[in-house]
Motif scaffolding. Sequence first.
Motif, PDB file in Angstrom:
ATOM      1  N   VAL A  40      16.974  26.344 -15.897  1.00  0.00           N
ATOM      2  CA  VAL A  40      17.259  27.760 -15.720  1.00  0.00           C
ATOM      3  C   VAL A  40      18.510  28.061 -16.528  1.00  0.00           C
ATOM      4  N   GLY A  41      18.362  28.858 -17.573  1.00  0.00           N
ATOM      5  CA  GLY A  41      19.512  29.275 -18.380  1.00  0.00           C
ATOM      6  C   GLY A  41      20.041  30.587 -17.841  1.00  0.00           C
ATOM      7  N   THR A  42      21.344  30.629 -17.556  1.00  0.00           N
ATOM      8  CA  THR A  42      21.949  31.810 -16.942  1.00  0.00           C
ATOM      9  C   THR A  42      23.075  32.371 -17.814  1.00  0.00           C
ATOM     10  N   THR A  43      23.413  33.622 -17.585  1.00  0.00           N
ATOM     11  CA  THR A  43      24.527  34.252 -18.277  1.00  0.00           C
ATOM     12  C   THR A  43      25.826  33.764 -17.645  1.00  0.00           C
ATOM     13  N   ARG A  44      26.697  33.199 -18.474  1.00  0.00           N
ATOM     14  CA  ARG A  44      28.001  32.749 -17.980  1.00  0.00           C
ATOM     15  C   ARG A  44      29.042  33.843 -18.211  1.00  0.00           C
ATOM     16  N   GLY A  49      36.418  31.460 -24.770  1.00  0.00           N
ATOM     17  CA  GLY A  49      37.634  32.088 -24.273  1.00  0.00           C
ATOM     18  C   GLY A  49      37.569  33.589 -24.088  1.00  0.00           C
ATOM     19  N   ARG A  50      36.419  34.200 -24.355  1.00  0.00           N
ATOM     20  CA  ARG A  50      36.278  35.650 -24.196  1.00  0.00           C
ATOM     21  C   ARG A  50      35.473  35.945 -22.935  1.00  0.00           C
ATOM     22  N   ALA A  51      35.874  36.980 -22.212  1.00  0.00           N
ATOM     23  CA  ALA A  51      35.171  37.390 -20.994  1.00  0.00           C
ATOM     24  C   ALA A  51      33.848  38.045 -21.365  1.00  0.00           C
ATOM     25  N   VAL A  52      32.744  37.486 -20.850  1.00  0.00           N
ATOM     26  CA  VAL A  52      31.406  38.034 -21.087  1.00  0.00           C
ATOM     27  C   VAL A  52      31.075  39.005 -19.965  1.00  0.00           C
ATOM     28  N   LEU A  53      30.659  40.204 -20.328  1.00  0.00           N
ATOM     29  CA  LEU A  53      30.282  41.211 -19.336  1.00  0.00           C
ATOM     30  C   LEU A  53      28.799  41.126 -18.996  1.00  0.00           C
ATOM     31  N   ARG A  54      27.972  40.923 -20.030  1.00  0.00           N
ATOM     32  CA  ARG A  54      26.523  40.837 -19.854  1.00  0.00           C
ATOM     33  C   ARG A  54      25.907  40.406 -21.180  1.00  0.00           C
ATOM     34  N   LEU A  55      24.632  40.080 -21.145  1.00  0.00           N
ATOM     35  CA  LEU A  55      23.837  39.815 -22.339  1.00  0.00           C
ATOM     36  C   LEU A  55      22.713  40.831 -22.399  1.00  0.00           C
ATOM     37  N   GLU A  56      22.232  41.084 -23.599  1.00  0.00           N
ATOM     38  CA  GLU A  56      21.026  41.887 -23.765  1.00  0.00           C
ATOM     39  C   GLU A  56      20.121  41.146 -24.731  1.00  0.00           C
ATOM     40  N   TYR A  57      18.844  41.052 -24.358  1.00  0.00           N
ATOM     41  CA  TYR A  57      17.855  40.358 -25.187  1.00  0.00           C
ATOM     42  C   TYR A  57      16.824  41.346 -25.689  1.00  0.00           C
ATOM     43  N   ALA A  87       9.322  31.227 -19.135  1.00  0.00           N
ATOM     44  CA  ALA A  87       9.544  32.668 -19.004  1.00  0.00           C
ATOM     45  C   ALA A  87      10.892  33.020 -19.606  1.00  0.00           C
ATOM     46  N   HIS A  88      10.955  34.187 -20.265  1.00  0.00           N
ATOM     47  CA  HIS A  88      12.220  34.656 -20.841  1.00  0.00           C
ATOM     48  C   HIS A  88      12.409  36.115 -20.504  1.00  0.00           C
ATOM     49  N   ARG A  89      13.624  36.464 -20.201  1.00  0.00           N
ATOM     50  CA  ARG A  89      14.014  37.839 -19.903  1.00  0.00           C
ATOM     51  C   ARG A  89      14.247  38.620 -21.179  1.00  0.00           C
ATOM     52  N   THR A  90      14.036  39.906 -21.113  1.00  0.00           N
ATOM     53  CA  THR A  90      14.483  40.847 -22.132  1.00  0.00           C
ATOM     54  C   THR A  90      15.306  41.913 -21.433  1.00  0.00           C
ATOM     55  N   GLY A  91      15.992  42.728 -22.210  1.00  0.00           N
ATOM     56  CA  GLY A  91      16.838  43.751 -21.625  1.00  0.00           C
ATOM     57  C   GLY A  91      18.163  43.169 -21.165  1.00  0.00           C
ATOM     58  N   VAL A  92      18.802  43.864 -20.231  1.00  0.00           N
ATOM     59  CA  VAL A  92      20.125  43.479 -19.742  1.00  0.00           C
ATOM     60  C   VAL A  92      20.023  42.324 -18.760  1.00  0.00           C
ATOM     61  N   VAL A  93      20.854  41.302 -18.978  1.00  0.00           N
ATOM     62  CA  VAL A  93      20.938  40.153 -18.076  1.00  0.00           C
ATOM     63  C   VAL A  93      22.410  39.990 -17.697  1.00  0.00           C
ATOM     64  N   THR A 126      12.942  28.622 -32.153  1.00  0.00           N
ATOM     65  CA  THR A 126      11.739  29.147 -32.806  1.00  0.00           C
ATOM     66  C   THR A 126      11.157  30.434 -32.231  1.00  0.00           C
ATOM     67  N   VAL A 127      11.480  30.793 -31.018  1.00  0.00           N
ATOM     68  CA  VAL A 127      10.852  31.970 -30.404  1.00  0.00           C
ATOM     69  C   VAL A 127      11.618  33.235 -30.806  1.00  0.00           C
ATOM     70  N   PRO A 128      10.920  34.296 -31.254  1.00  0.00           N
ATOM     71  CA  PRO A 128      11.584  35.513 -31.727  1.00  0.00           C
ATOM     72  C   PRO A 128      12.156  36.365 -30.587  1.00  0.00           C
ATOM     73  N   ILE A 129      13.242  35.858 -30.033  1.00  0.00           N
ATOM     74  CA  ILE A 129      14.009  36.557 -28.993  1.00  0.00           C
ATOM     75  C   ILE A 129      15.464  36.526 -29.439  1.00  0.00           C
ATOM     76  N   TRP A 130      16.110  37.694 -29.425  1.00  0.00           N
ATOM     77  CA  TRP A 130      17.467  37.814 -29.945  1.00  0.00           C
ATOM     78  C   TRP A 130      18.427  38.248 -28.846  1.00  0.00           C
ATOM     79  N   LYS A 131      19.654  37.702 -28.914  1.00  0.00           N
ATOM     80  CA  LYS A 131      20.649  37.917 -27.859  1.00  0.00           C
ATOM     81  C   LYS A 131      21.864  38.656 -28.405  1.00  0.00           C
ATOM     82  N   LYS A 132      22.290  39.662 -27.668  1.00  0.00           N
ATOM     83  CA  LYS A 132      23.534  40.361 -27.958  1.00  0.00           C
ATOM     84  C   LYS A 132      24.487  40.106 -26.799  1.00  0.00           C
TER      85      LYS A 132
END
Length: 157
Positions: A40-44, A49-57, A87-93, A126-132
């Motif tokens: 299970v990969g989670t948003t840290r 050293g930078r504070a992460v607020l969220r990810l978007e896929y 399974a992979h999430r999209t949108g805000v995580v 290899t899977v076409p999923i992009w992370k911001k």
Amino acid sequence: MPAEASGEGWSVEVTEAPLDAAKYVARVTHPSAGAISSFVGTTRDTFQGRAVLRLEYEAYVPMALAKLRELCEQVRQRWEVIAVAMAHRTGVVEVCEASVVIAASSPHRKAALEAVHWAIDELKATVPIWKKEFFADGSVWKENEESRQRLLATQPR
């Protein structure tokens, strides 16, 4: 709305809905399985050293589903697994939420453990999923290190 596909011994999904690891473990549970391994990969909350607020896929969903299915088939060819689910999430995580879940069942633990380890590395490469990544001080599209390394390895020198 989730996009999903499944067949004999495999299941894949791309969805904006929160991922529940137990759902994918249940999909690979089988009376012949002596082991079920999962990742299970989670948003840290921090990165370099930078504070992460969220990810978007974002994903090209039809191709992502096809590639996830291909990875499931490769797992089943390479290891003695009974079933595999991805399974992979999209949108805000948000922080602490799951972005990706992989589960595999096998008669013995080694195959399931190795299959899940290989599958997450291949998925990221290899899977076409992009992370911001969104930080307290800005945002950036995140390059996938595994994908970049694979591309560099195939370039003529």
